[in-house]
Design a protein around this motif. Sequence first.
Motif, PDB file in Angstrom:
ATOM      1  N   ALA A 199       0.680  -1.055  -0.083  1.00  0.00           N
ATOM      2  CA  ALA A 199       0.073   0.142  -0.041  1.00  0.00           C
ATOM      3  C   ALA A 199       1.010   1.221  -0.109  1.00  0.00           C
ATOM      4  O   ALA A 199       1.940   1.250   0.521  1.00  0.00           O
ATOM      5  CB  ALA A 199      -0.808   0.027   1.215  1.00  0.00           C
ATOM      6  N   SER A 200       0.369   2.203  -0.821  1.00  0.00           N
ATOM      7  CA  SER A 200       1.248   3.594  -0.879  1.00  0.00           C
ATOM      8  C   SER A 200       1.473   4.413   0.573  1.00  0.00           C
ATOM      9  O   SER A 200       0.249   3.690   1.328  1.00  0.00           O
ATOM     10  CB  SER A 200       0.680   4.360  -1.920  1.00  0.00           C
ATOM     11  OG  SER A 200      -0.643   4.508  -1.635  1.00  0.00           O
ATOM     12  N   GLU A 201       1.998   5.384   0.636  1.00  0.00           N
ATOM     13  CA  GLU A 201       1.733   6.208   1.709  1.00  0.00           C
ATOM     14  C   GLU A 201       0.330   6.725   2.013  1.00  0.00           C
ATOM     15  O   GLU A 201      -0.191   6.642   3.088  1.00  0.00           O
ATOM     16  CB  GLU A 201       2.817   7.503   1.383  1.00  0.00           C
ATOM     17  CG  GLU A 201       4.465   6.849   1.693  1.00  0.00           C
ATOM     18  CD  GLU A 201       5.057   8.085   1.913  1.00  0.00           C
ATOM     19  OE1 GLU A 201       4.632   9.368   1.894  1.00  0.00           O
ATOM     20  OE2 GLU A 201       6.615   8.067   1.579  1.00  0.00           O
ATOM     21  N   ALA A 202      -0.501   7.106   0.736  1.00  0.00           N
ATOM     22  CA  ALA A 202      -1.612   7.652   0.864  1.00  0.00           C
ATOM     23  C   ALA A 202      -2.417   6.499   1.300  1.00  0.00           C
ATOM     24  O   ALA A 202      -3.318   6.685   2.405  1.00  0.00           O
ATOM     25  CB  ALA A 202      -2.222   7.978  -0.289  1.00  0.00           C
ATOM     26  N   GLY A 203      -2.476   5.382   0.899  1.00  0.00           N
ATOM     27  CA  GLY A 203      -2.922   4.010   1.408  1.00  0.00           C
ATOM     28  C   GLY A 203      -2.790   4.084   2.865  1.00  0.00           C
ATOM     29  O   GLY A 203      -3.836   3.553   3.663  1.00  0.00           O
ATOM     30  N   PRO A 211      -3.008  -3.290   3.864  1.00  0.00           N
ATOM     31  CA  PRO A 211      -2.432  -4.403   2.983  1.00  0.00           C
ATOM     32  C   PRO A 211      -3.114  -5.913   3.699  1.00  0.00           C
ATOM     33  O   PRO A 211      -3.557  -6.604   3.069  1.00  0.00           O
ATOM     34  CB  PRO A 211      -1.049  -4.341   3.286  1.00  0.00           C
ATOM     35  CG  PRO A 211      -0.518  -3.078   3.536  1.00  0.00           C
ATOM     36  CD  PRO A 211      -1.563  -2.377   4.196  1.00  0.00           C
ATOM     37  N   SER A 212      -3.351  -5.642   5.084  1.00  0.00           N
ATOM     38  CA  SER A 212      -4.034  -6.724   5.538  1.00  0.00           C
ATOM     39  C   SER A 212      -5.575  -6.952   5.232  1.00  0.00           C
ATOM     40  O   SER A 212      -5.964  -7.959   4.908  1.00  0.00           O
ATOM     41  CB  SER A 212      -3.746  -6.846   7.098  1.00  0.00           C
ATOM     42  OG  SER A 212      -2.555  -6.738   7.582  1.00  0.00           O
ATOM     43  N   LEU A 213      -6.270  -5.744   5.425  1.00  0.00           N
ATOM     44  CA  LEU A 213      -7.462  -5.629   4.885  1.00  0.00           C
ATOM     45  C   LEU A 213      -7.667  -6.074   3.294  1.00  0.00           C
ATOM     46  O   LEU A 213      -8.439  -6.855   2.998  1.00  0.00           O
ATOM     47  CB  LEU A 213      -7.885  -4.143   4.884  1.00  0.00           C
ATOM     48  CG  LEU A 213      -9.628  -4.042   4.543  1.00  0.00           C
ATOM     49  CD1 LEU A 213     -10.443  -4.853   5.389  1.00  0.00           C
ATOM     50  CD2 LEU A 213      -9.809  -2.349   4.703  1.00  0.00           C
ATOM     51  N   PHE A 214      -6.775  -5.792   2.573  1.00  0.00           N
ATOM     52  CA  PHE A 214      -7.048  -6.143   1.240  1.00  0.00           C
ATOM     53  C   PHE A 214      -6.737  -7.787   1.058  1.00  0.00           C
ATOM     54  O   PHE A 214      -7.632  -8.260   0.282  1.00  0.00           O
ATOM     55  CB  PHE A 214      -5.586  -5.598   0.464  1.00  0.00           C
ATOM     56  CG  PHE A 214      -5.568  -5.774  -0.973  1.00  0.00           C
ATOM     57  CD1 PHE A 214      -5.660  -7.029  -1.738  1.00  0.00           C
ATOM     58  CD2 PHE A 214      -5.655  -4.757  -1.938  1.00  0.00           C
ATOM     59  CE1 PHE A 214      -5.693  -7.288  -2.914  1.00  0.00           C
ATOM     60  CE2 PHE A 214      -5.910  -4.808  -3.326  1.00  0.00           C
ATOM     61  CZ  PHE A 214      -5.633  -6.032  -3.702  1.00  0.00           C
ATOM     62  N   LEU A 215      -5.843  -8.298   1.611  1.00  0.00           N
ATOM     63  CA  LEU A 215      -5.778  -9.727   1.509  1.00  0.00           C
ATOM     64  C   LEU A 215      -6.702 -10.173   2.172  1.00  0.00           C
ATOM     65  O   LEU A 215      -7.483 -11.217   1.375  1.00  0.00           O
ATOM     66  CB  LEU A 215      -4.356 -10.286   2.454  1.00  0.00           C
ATOM     67  CG  LEU A 215      -3.176  -9.895   1.491  1.00  0.00           C
ATOM     68  CD1 LEU A 215      -1.957 -10.221   2.434  1.00  0.00           C
ATOM     69  CD2 LEU A 215      -3.029 -10.455   0.343  1.00  0.00           C
ATOM     70  N   ASP A 216      -7.342 -10.132   3.449  1.00  0.00           N
ATOM     71  CA  ASP A 216      -8.300 -10.953   3.944  1.00  0.00           C
ATOM     72  C   ASP A 216      -9.765 -10.658   3.130  1.00  0.00           C
ATOM     73  O   ASP A 216     -10.672 -11.470   3.073  1.00  0.00           O
ATOM     74  CB  ASP A 216      -8.644 -10.292   5.451  1.00  0.00           C
ATOM     75  CG  ASP A 216      -7.561 -10.697   6.477  1.00  0.00           C
ATOM     76  OD1 ASP A 216      -7.106 -11.826   6.453  1.00  0.00           O
ATOM     77  OD2 ASP A 216      -7.237 -10.064   7.427  1.00  0.00           O
TER      78      ASP A 216
END
Length: 312
Positions: A199-203, A211-216
């Motif tokens: 995830a970028s700095e903005a993310g 990143p964890s939310l994306f994966l789950d």
Amino acid sequence: MPPYCKIAVIQLYVKPLKPADNFARAVQFIREAAAQGCHLAVLPEFHLTNWIPTDPRFAPLCEDWESYVHRYQALAKECNICIVPGSIVRPVSASPQESSTSSTEPGDKPAPALENITFFISNTGEILGSYVKKNLWGPTERAYLRSSGNKPHQVISTPLGPVGLLVCWDLAFPEAWRELVSQGAKIIIVPTLWTRSGASEAGHRQNPSAPSLFLDSILTARTFENTCAVVFANAGGPPGRNYCGLSQINIPYAGPLVRLGTSAEGMGVATLDLEVLEEAEANYNIRKDLADPSWHYRHTHRVPTVPSKGKL
């Protein structure tokens, strides 16, 4: 397809440029999985070398890729366990392909010299199929790796049933999953080296756990929308490192049967009741719709060539 299968996801601490060390720890985990009666063990992406293509030591280490594959074949046969040895980087010259995203026009940059490949090795030591990563992650991979391009995804017949292989960023593309599921894949295996810097700095400002939310979110969604089991093996490591972890095994209705933490090395084991996949399909009719000649998105179907077995 057997009614049950026991699977181990190995969240290896992938030490940079330490293939012998990483391999030795992978072997220990696989032996432990076999001792627990597992039918399959899955390792992370880039599990031998990590991904540091700018280091001058990296490419030479990849030259030894084939010896490690042979050792995994011997280990699978010895331990009577199927193995997906994460992914392994090898020189492009090891396996010329029919299609590629690299260009050969005069004045273009040199074509990528490496490819990122994963294998399914049976419990008898036979290579039943392989897959070269198609969807490459930004300039950090596209400048160095050759994609499998427009080559169709292919389902592999295994002792666990029909299996599909994807690698890391492939998981973000539902088209890849549907191509495999429309061919009958029941288990889709995804070796990954996913870090917090995905995830970028903005993310991260929006959500430090993006990143964890994306994966789950993605892994749970994929198992429901494709009525398949998902086996996701990511890298882990000591606290404070950049690893994202979260290796897991998902099925419809239940979601994650096992889910490891966000960093530490370890192994998770789960027993899949494959009848759940049939029950989910009876409920959602995803595969039935995909097979219907009047299906709205029939134009997205492709007919793959028959893969040859046993080749590196």
